[in-house]
Write a protein that holds these residues in place. Structure first.
Motif, PDB file in Angstrom:
ATOM      1  N   UNK A 262      29.875 -13.715  10.297  1.00  0.00           N
ATOM      2  CA  UNK A 262      30.350 -12.363  10.621  1.00  0.00           C
ATOM      3  C   UNK A 262      29.841 -11.897  11.980  1.00  0.00           C
ATOM      4  N   UNK A 263      29.254 -12.811  12.765  1.00  0.00           N
ATOM      5  CA  UNK A 263      28.789 -12.474  14.102  1.00  0.00           C
ATOM      6  C   UNK A 263      27.329 -12.092  14.177  1.00  0.00           C
ATOM      7  N   UNK A 264      26.661 -11.964  13.057  1.00  0.00           N
ATOM      8  CA  UNK A 264      25.249 -11.586  13.059  1.00  0.00           C
ATOM      9  C   UNK A 264      24.393 -12.763  13.510  1.00  0.00           C
ATOM     10  N   UNK A 265      23.531 -12.511  14.496  1.00  0.00           N
ATOM     11  CA  UNK A 265      22.588 -13.514  14.953  1.00  0.00           C
ATOM     12  C   UNK A 265      21.243 -12.859  15.234  1.00  0.00           C
ATOM     13  N   UNK A 266      20.194 -13.525  14.846  1.00  0.00           N
ATOM     14  CA  UNK A 266      18.847 -13.078  15.207  1.00  0.00           C
ATOM     15  C   UNK A 266      17.911 -14.271  15.114  1.00  0.00           C
ATOM     16  N   UNK A 267      16.738 -14.121  15.695  1.00  0.00           N
ATOM     17  CA  UNK A 267      15.784 -15.216  15.689  1.00  0.00           C
ATOM     18  C   UNK A 267      14.372 -14.718  15.539  1.00  0.00           C
ATOM     19  N   UNK A 277       9.140 -21.276   8.181  1.00  0.00           N
ATOM     20  CA  UNK A 277       9.480 -19.876   7.938  1.00  0.00           C
ATOM     21  C   UNK A 277      10.313 -19.685   6.698  1.00  0.00           C
ATOM     22  N   UNK A 278      10.626 -18.416   6.455  1.00  0.00           N
ATOM     23  CA  UNK A 278      11.503 -18.055   5.340  1.00  0.00           C
ATOM     24  C   UNK A 278      12.082 -16.668   5.601  1.00  0.00           C
ATOM     25  N   UNK A 279      13.270 -16.443   5.071  1.00  0.00           N
ATOM     26  CA  UNK A 279      13.919 -15.140   5.128  1.00  0.00           C
ATOM     27  C   UNK A 279      13.855 -14.557   3.729  1.00  0.00           C
ATOM     28  N   UNK A 280      13.252 -13.377   3.594  1.00  0.00           N
ATOM     29  CA  UNK A 280      12.938 -12.860   2.260  1.00  0.00           C
ATOM     30  C   UNK A 280      13.465 -11.441   2.082  1.00  0.00           C
ATOM     31  N   UNK A 281      14.033 -11.187   0.898  1.00  0.00           N
ATOM     32  CA  UNK A 281      14.370  -9.829   0.489  1.00  0.00           C
ATOM     33  C   UNK A 281      13.126  -9.223  -0.153  1.00  0.00           C
ATOM     34  N   UNK A 282      12.417  -8.371   0.596  1.00  0.00           N
ATOM     35  CA  UNK A 282      11.205  -7.744   0.076  1.00  0.00           C
ATOM     36  C   UNK A 282      11.555  -6.679  -0.949  1.00  0.00           C
ATOM     37  N   UNK A 283      10.615  -6.394  -1.857  1.00  0.00           N
ATOM     38  CA  UNK A 283      10.964  -5.505  -2.966  1.00  0.00           C
ATOM     39  C   UNK A 283      11.197  -4.066  -2.535  1.00  0.00           C
ATOM     40  N   UNK A 289      12.060 -11.692   8.154  1.00  0.00           N
ATOM     41  CA  UNK A 289      11.852 -13.087   8.517  1.00  0.00           C
ATOM     42  C   UNK A 289      10.360 -13.299   8.754  1.00  0.00           C
ATOM     43  N   UNK A 290       9.783 -14.299   8.080  1.00  0.00           N
ATOM     44  CA  UNK A 290       8.358 -14.588   8.186  1.00  0.00           C
ATOM     45  C   UNK A 290       8.146 -15.983   8.753  1.00  0.00           C
ATOM     46  N   UNK A 300       3.372 -14.121   9.073  1.00  0.00           N
ATOM     47  CA  UNK A 300       3.540 -13.173  10.170  1.00  0.00           C
ATOM     48  C   UNK A 300       4.994 -12.718  10.195  1.00  0.00           C
ATOM     49  N   UNK A 301       5.206 -11.404  10.276  1.00  0.00           N
ATOM     50  CA  UNK A 301       6.565 -10.864  10.362  1.00  0.00           C
ATOM     51  C   UNK A 301       7.110 -11.129  11.761  1.00  0.00           C
TER      52      UNK A 301
END
Length: 824
Positions: A262-267, A277-283, A289-290, A300-301
């Motif tokens: 959908x065009x979303x990019x980040x690093x 690393x890992x991408x996490x849905x925090x509560x 992204x950590x 580290x965030x």
């Protein structure tokens, strides 16, 4: 040498038994056994395994029984939160300080710490079973071609055939975490946990919506709302996204870069080669992204979807307001209070009754609630906006923008509240005219403020600081552990041999664990003396007879002697003790200990001064109204705990006045719950082997041979609270106007439903226990009757949950409050 010694020791019990038969003391054998044990310690360590072959299993009882990826990055096995008897089959980062989980199989159904196992069956299915043999989770679909389960270096747990083809993989069923090279598609979603170390599914999710756009959404019990991309974007393109894509796929690569269709990019801010690393849905609802610092084990965030956490919808619940002071926290508006001070997701409740007449407004500066606009109008005055709200009974507040355009928004509900100086507008909260607001309109004036548990590196791992003092402590602690590792196995081995010599059964190991916990193991002679040879009987029921006793420390106890028809053998008894021991709530009778000796099976409870409810409800010594309401509410809370909160999710199966005990303050305590059959949430089909309960309080499904669920307790509870109102046994039978027999319950319910449909209220005085002589709350009585009627519906799907019943009665604690049950 190491292999030879291992084989020798596995055959040790037989040789030791033969030697012990020839010797006069087991102590003479211990020195040689110790030497063998020390030699075993020096043998070659077993290499970690990354694969599980068909027909083998992992056991919860052995902490070392795990799978480890070949590069040692990930470990797979049973995960436990310290201090809780709850285990999840999970995958975690090996080198993170607190085993950061990246996937869970049974996040909704933790298993027991004894006897649970993960098995790769010979039919190809990977199955997680609890201590009672029930299935907590299994792979689906399964294939008979499965040859092994392998934990890959990517953190992916896979089932493969002999040719290496993947037939099932954990990457297809993510929980709250996305790992590098784990593709994220339209069939998947990341869902938060409930809270820190609480792994059940929460209300916040990441997924591709119907517009092919990655969204963060709050899906709570009352509302659903998208909060990322920002709702303030006038178009998807304004938020840097596009819905002109049909693939709906995203991936986080090894470098720490995330790319979506959908065009979303980040690093990651530390993007580069070798990042773990890992991408996490925090509560708390944020997507983060950590990156892992391997040397410290800390996270580290490196990127966050939302810089301002108050933009997360649903965070503070209905009527609640999120603000920065300077960290985010939830507050209640004036004349509101928290619904549950321990859970701000449930929001705030008004201290007043809403009305359409004689309303005035309280101004809350720089406060707004997103959504639920009845209408919005431009270029009108503040006074005109106020009149729009007054003219609509649905309007609970209105928002007026101070940007010179005169925008007016009237609100039907107050969700997603936030306060920010950047918001150029105010909210005007509608209140009854009789409420005179002398306090300032600051949110802090309510006095109910709670910090939001922000997700940071401490959510995954605690902070870690190194200094000389800590280094010294770590050295001493490590030395103590080494000594313990040397001494404890020897002591355990000697203890095992001693008891084997005396002929104690193998089950004593389980007993030893229980004795060493919070319970006390009473001897039969001790309880016989405490009860004066079981002289004073307090009561009896289907599970056994209860006697009054006094312990040597002067504590008064109730001793239940269990009948043979209840407990079949040692395993049944230990299952019973284990169940009760893990359950603790102020509205449940607390167990202090037990006795298992020869044929005697006894449980020791705290003695409750006022006995059972039936002795105070169906006799001349009747309860006053406040005590009756306390019993109704407390019993609902106890059952809600059994059904929805405690680890075992117990169905009681025999709720009646005789099983509701009262302490010296007439606080209700449910008894006999530990003797009910355990029920796992989400299981269809009966979990109870035979009919239980008492005639008149049993739900219709018992007689109809339908699967037994927690709704049988809801039915029984409904009968009890209607009896609290009426003051008589509704399980009795009477003759109706046609001369035919009819239960008092059916007569009562039929009459009450008819009056409710007609909207009559005065009849409440006629129907409530006349012994009260009118000294009761009409609002509370009407609400209890309405709740009771909904609980005794023949169709169990129409009955409410005990959790919703408790919430309704909580709203009725104020005798002047008008409340009604929720339809659930």
């Amino acid at each position: 040498m190491g292999n030879f010694l291992f084989i020798y020791i596995t055959h040790l019990p037989t040789s030791v038994a033969a030697t012990m038969a020839a010797e006069t003391s087991v102590c003479q054998e211990i020195p040689s056994i110790i030497m063998l044990f020390l030699l075993c310690l020096s043998s070659t360590a077993v290499e970690p395994r990354s694969s599980l072959s068909r027909g083998s299993h992992l056991s919860v009882e052995d902490a070392s029984d795990v799978l480890t990826s070949q590069d040692n990055t990930f470990t797979c096995g049973f995960y436990n939160v310290k201090g809780a008897n709850a285990y999840w089959f999970a995958i975690w980062y090996t080198h993170s300080m607190e085993k950061t989980t990246v996937w869970m199989a049974n996040r909704e159904k933790p298993v027991n710490d004894r006897g649970s196992r993960l098995t790769l069956r010979r039919d190809g299915a990977m199955v997680l079973t609890d201590v009672d043999g029930s299935t907590a989770w299994q792979t689906n679909p399964t294939s008979t071609e499965v040859d092994s389960a392998d934990l890959l270096n990517s953190g992916n747990l896979v089932l493969r055939d002999r040719n290496g083809k993947i037939l099932w993989q954990s990457f297809d069923y993510p929980t709250d975490t996305l790992l590098p090279n784990q593709t994220f598609t339209n069939s998947k979603q990341l869902t938060t946990g409930i809270g820190k170390y609480m792994f059940g599914s929460g209300y916040f999710s990441l997924f591709f919506d119907e517009n092919n756009v990655l969204t963060l959404t709050y899906r709570g019990p009352e509302i659903s709302s998208i909060y990322w991309p920002s709702p303030d974007c006038s178009t998807i393109f304004e938020c840097g996204r596009t819905n002109y894509n049909s693939s709906r796929v995203a991936v986080l690569d090894d470098m720490g870069k995330f790319v979506s269709s959908d065009g979303l990019q980040f690093g990651a801010s530390d993007m580069g080669v070798g990042i773990k690393g890992l991408l996490k849905m925090d509560f708390d609802g944020n997507l983060t992204l950590y990156s892992l610092n391997v040397s410290t084990g800390l996270w580290v965030v490196t990127w966050e979807a939302l810089i301002k956490l108050c933009n997360v919808h649903g965070l503070c619940g209905r009527n609640g307001v999120c603000e920065y002071t300077p960290s985010p926290r939830c507050s209640c508006p004036p004349h509101f209070e928290p619904t549950d001070s321990t859970d701000w997701g449930k929001g705030c409740k008004p201290k007043f009754e809403r009305t359409c007449k004689d309303s005035h407004f309280v101004e809350l500066t720089h406060v707004d609630y997103y959504g639920f606009d009845i209408n919005y109008t431009q270029a009108i005055s503040l006074q005109q906006c106020r009149q729009l709200c007054l003219g609509d009974c649905r309007c609970q507040a209105f928002s007026y923008r101070l940007d010179g355009k005169g925008w007016c928004y009237t609100k039907s509900s107050l969700f997603n509240g936030y306060k920010s100086p950047a918001f150029l507008g105010n909210l005007y909260l509608r209140l009854p005219k009789e409420i005179q607001t002398t306090e300032p309109t600051n949110l802090n004036a309510s006095g109910h403020v709670c910090s939001i548990n922000m997700i940071n590196t401490t959510e995954i791992l605690p902070s870690y600081h190194t200094n000389n003092q800590r280094s010294t402590f770590v050295f001493l602690y490590s030395f103590a552990l080494a000594i313990g590792a040397f001494e404890i196995p020897i002591l355990v081995l000697g203890w095992w041999l001693l008891f084997r010599k005396q002929g104690v059964p193998d089950l004593v190991e389980d007993g030893y664990r229980t004795i060493s916990s919070q319970f006390r193991n009473f001897s039969y002679a001790e309880l016989k003396g405490a009860t004066r040879k079981f002289k004073e009987v307090l009561g009896s029921g289907g599970f056994g007879v209860v006697y009054k006793g006094t312990l040597e420390d002067a504590r008064v106890v109730a001793v239940k002697r269990l009948g043979d028809e209840v407990i079949q053998g040692e395993e049944g008894f230990w299952a019973e003790v284990s169940t009760i021991g893990k359950i603790n709530h102020m509205n449940l009778v607390r167990m202090w200990g037990f006795c298992w000796e020869a044929k005697h099976r006894l449980l020791v409870y705290k003695f409750l001064e006022n006995g059972s409810l039936d002795k105070h409800l169906f006799s001349t010594s009747f309860l006053g109204w406040k005590d009756r309401f306390r019993v109704a509410y407390g019993t609902a809370r106890g059952l809600a705990y059994l059904h929805h909160e405690c680890l075992e999710w117990v169905i009681h199966c025999d709720i009646k006045p005789e099983n509701i005990l009262l302490d010296n303050k007439y606080e209700p305590k449910i008894s006999d719950f530990g003797l009910a059959k355990l029920s796992q949430r989400g299981v269809t089909g009966s979990q109870v082997s035979r009919i239980r309960g008492t005639k008149g309080y049993m739900a219709p499904e018992w007689a109809m041979n339908l699967p037994i669920t927690a709704k049988v307790d809801v039915y029984s509870y409904g009968v009890v609270i209607l009896e609290l109102v009426k003051g008589i046994r509704l399980s009795d039978w009477a003759v109706n106007d046609s001369g035919e027999p009819e239960s008092e319950l059916n007569r009562f319910v039929s009459l009450a439903r008819g009056r409710f449909r007609k909207g009559e209220k005065s009849w409440v005085d006629e129907i409530v226990d006349p012994r009260l002589r009118g000294n009761f709350s009409r609002n509370q009585a009407a609400s209890i009757i309405e709740v009771g009627i909904s609980c005794v519906e023949e169709d169990r799907n129409k009955r409410p949950t005990m959790e919703s019943v408790a919430q309704v009665l909580l709203a009725c604690e104020d005798e002047t409050a008008i409340c009604a049950p929720e339809n659930k």
